[in-house]
Motif scaffolding. Structure first.
Motif, PDB file in Angstrom:
ATOM      1  N   GLY A  45      39.895  43.426  38.125  1.00  0.00           N
ATOM      2  CA  GLY A  45      40.247  43.134  36.750  1.00  0.00           C
ATOM      3  C   GLY A  45      40.461  44.396  35.926  1.00  0.00           C
ATOM      4  N   PHE A  46      40.368  44.245  34.612  1.00  0.00           N
ATOM      5  CA  PHE A  46      40.622  45.375  33.713  1.00  0.00           C
ATOM      6  C   PHE A  46      39.527  46.426  33.798  1.00  0.00           C
ATOM      7  CE2 PHE A  46      43.352  42.122  31.842  1.00  0.00           C
ATOM      8  CZ  PHE A  46      44.531  42.837  31.698  1.00  0.00           C
ATOM      9  N   ASP A  47      38.348  46.069  34.270  1.00  0.00           N
ATOM     10  CA  ASP A  47      37.286  47.062  34.421  1.00  0.00           C
ATOM     11  C   ASP A  47      37.697  48.147  35.410  1.00  0.00           C
ATOM     12  OD1 ASP A  47      35.738  45.687  32.636  1.00  0.00           O
ATOM     13  OD2 ASP A  47      34.439  44.772  34.138  1.00  0.00           O
ATOM     14  N   GLY A  48      38.392  47.758  36.476  1.00  0.00           N
ATOM     15  CA  GLY A  48      38.830  48.739  37.464  1.00  0.00           C
ATOM     16  C   GLY A  48      39.824  49.724  36.876  1.00  0.00           C
ATOM     17  N   TYR A  49      40.756  49.217  36.068  1.00  0.00           N
ATOM     18  CA  TYR A  49      41.709  50.110  35.417  1.00  0.00           C
ATOM     19  C   TYR A  49      41.004  51.022  34.413  1.00  0.00           C
ATOM     20  CZ  TYR A  49      45.426  47.034  37.233  1.00  0.00           C
ATOM     21  OH  TYR A  49      46.274  46.316  38.041  1.00  0.00           O
ATOM     22  N   ALA A  50      40.024  50.483  33.679  1.00  0.00           N
ATOM     23  CA  ALA A  50      39.275  51.306  32.728  1.00  0.00           C
ATOM     24  C   ALA A  50      38.522  52.417  33.449  1.00  0.00           C
ATOM     25  CB  ALA A  50      38.315  50.431  31.918  1.00  0.00           C
ATOM     26  N   ARG A  82      49.123  41.530  38.308  1.00  0.00           N
ATOM     27  CA  ARG A  82      48.805  41.896  36.918  1.00  0.00           C
ATOM     28  C   ARG A  82      49.164  40.758  35.970  1.00  0.00           C
ATOM     29  NH1 ARG A  82      51.885  47.091  38.602  1.00  0.00           N
ATOM     30  NH2 ARG A  82      50.246  48.119  39.814  1.00  0.00           N
ATOM     31  N   GLY A  83      50.242  40.062  36.261  1.00  0.00           N
ATOM     32  CA  GLY A  83      50.608  38.912  35.438  1.00  0.00           C
ATOM     33  C   GLY A  83      49.543  37.835  35.470  1.00  0.00           C
ATOM     34  N   ARG A  84      48.907  37.659  36.627  1.00  0.00           N
ATOM     35  CA  ARG A  84      47.827  36.663  36.710  1.00  0.00           C
ATOM     36  C   ARG A  84      46.630  37.092  35.871  1.00  0.00           C
ATOM     37  NH1 ARG A  84      50.075  36.199  41.941  1.00  0.00           N
ATOM     38  NH2 ARG A  84      48.742  37.828  42.827  1.00  0.00           N
ATOM     39  N   LEU A  85      46.334  38.401  35.843  1.00  0.00           N
ATOM     40  CA  LEU A  85      45.273  38.902  34.954  1.00  0.00           C
ATOM     41  C   LEU A  85      45.638  38.640  33.500  1.00  0.00           C
ATOM     42  CD1 LEU A  85      44.249  42.428  36.340  1.00  0.00           C
ATOM     43  CD2 LEU A  85      42.833  40.377  36.240  1.00  0.00           C
ATOM     44  N   LEU A  86      46.888  38.893  33.172  1.00  0.00           N
ATOM     45  CA  LEU A  86      47.355  38.737  31.803  1.00  0.00           C
ATOM     46  C   LEU A  86      47.237  37.295  31.333  1.00  0.00           C
ATOM     47  CD1 LEU A  86      48.836  39.956  29.348  1.00  0.00           C
ATOM     48  CD2 LEU A  86      50.987  39.553  30.560  1.00  0.00           C
TER      49      LEU A  86
END
Length: 268
Positions: free
Chosen positions: A57-62, A179-183
């Motif tokens: 999720g976004f935690d990995g990108y952060a 990424r679209g699925r995360l969005l």
């Protein structure tokens, strides 16, 4: 780590959108590097970043942003995310407030944003329908490009550069679909409540953003305390690359006035 480090001055981290590759922000990088030390990179699930790493999720990108700042020995920077990259910027600044002196969200979708029906189909079957998404993009973006770049010869140069970037930095429809699925299931409200850094919400004009409706981006002006707004005129979703000098001037003015960052006289 494959980190792009350009220019000099106060540091700014520039996070790419759903395509995941920094190369698609080249005009913005060039414009910002006239005032900033621009730090950018491809997202960590891209093969160009250590061969691609699974992302939680976004935690990995952060976590990637934190690692990049540590690698460059930068304590604090302005954090700027474009479109999908804005959600990454938001998560990072919410989790690491001491590392950000400003947050800039550029045409970033917020809670309540929904993919168009055909795009939902694309992310379910990316290898079948992803090429159709790429084929339809030029016609979908044509009105914005005509408004942002009125000169036909300049538009053709922009199109040639875009095609050259596509060849040099090919897109992965499967990673874009992930990424679209995360969005599609993101909820930004808890992150917004934790933002203390001065925040700027940048959009194009209503009626010209055919990717993320301006209202879906402007919501951050209400969700984040004391957030300010700016509009790049005569453009829509692609303002950071179709009108990069205007974009860079807006960012510099905000960082100087709201974040209290000062430039040496030689760079002013």
């Amino acid at each position: 780590m494959n980190i792009v480090d350009r220019g000099s001055g106060p540091p700014i981290v520039l996070i790419p959108g759903i395509q995941g590759r920094w190369e698609y922000l080249q005009p913005a990088i060039d414009a910002l590097s006239g005032s900033f030390r621009v730090i950018t990179f491809s997202l960590c699930d891209e093969r160009s970043w250590h061969g691609g790493e699974p992302v939680q999720g976004f935690d990995g990108y952060a976590d990637q942003i934190r690692a990049v700042l540590d690698d460059r020995r930068i304590a604090r920077a302005a954090i700027c995310g474009v479109s999908f990259g804005g959600l990454i910027a938001l998560r990072f600044v919410a989790q690491h407030p001491s590392r950000a002196n400003a947050l800039i969200l550029v045409s970033t979708p917020s809670t309540g944003f929904h993919l168009r029906r055909r795009h939902e189909i694309y992310i379910r079957m990316p290898w079948i329908l992803g090429p159709l998404f790429l084929v339809e993009s030029p016609s979908r973006l044509r009105p914005e490009l005509r408004a942002a770049i009125p000169d036909a010869a300049a538009r053709r140069r922009f199109a040639r550069l875009a095609l050259a970037t596509l060849v040099r930095a090919p897109l992965s429809v499967s990673r874009m679909a992930a990424r679209g699925r995360l969005l599609s299931r993101v909820d930004v409200r808890s992150d917004c409540d934790r933002i203390a850094a001065p925040t700027l919400v940048v959009t194009g004009e209503r009626g010209l953003d055919y990717v993320v409706p301006v209202d879906a981006s402007s919501a951050y002006s209400h969700l984040i305390r004391s957030a300010e707004s700016a509009v790049i005129e005569r453009t829509g979703h692609l303002g950071s690359i179709t009108r990069p000098d205007v974009f860079a001037a807006i960012v510099r003015d905000f960082v100087a006035t709201r974040a209290g960052v000062r430039w040496p006289d030689a760079a002013a």
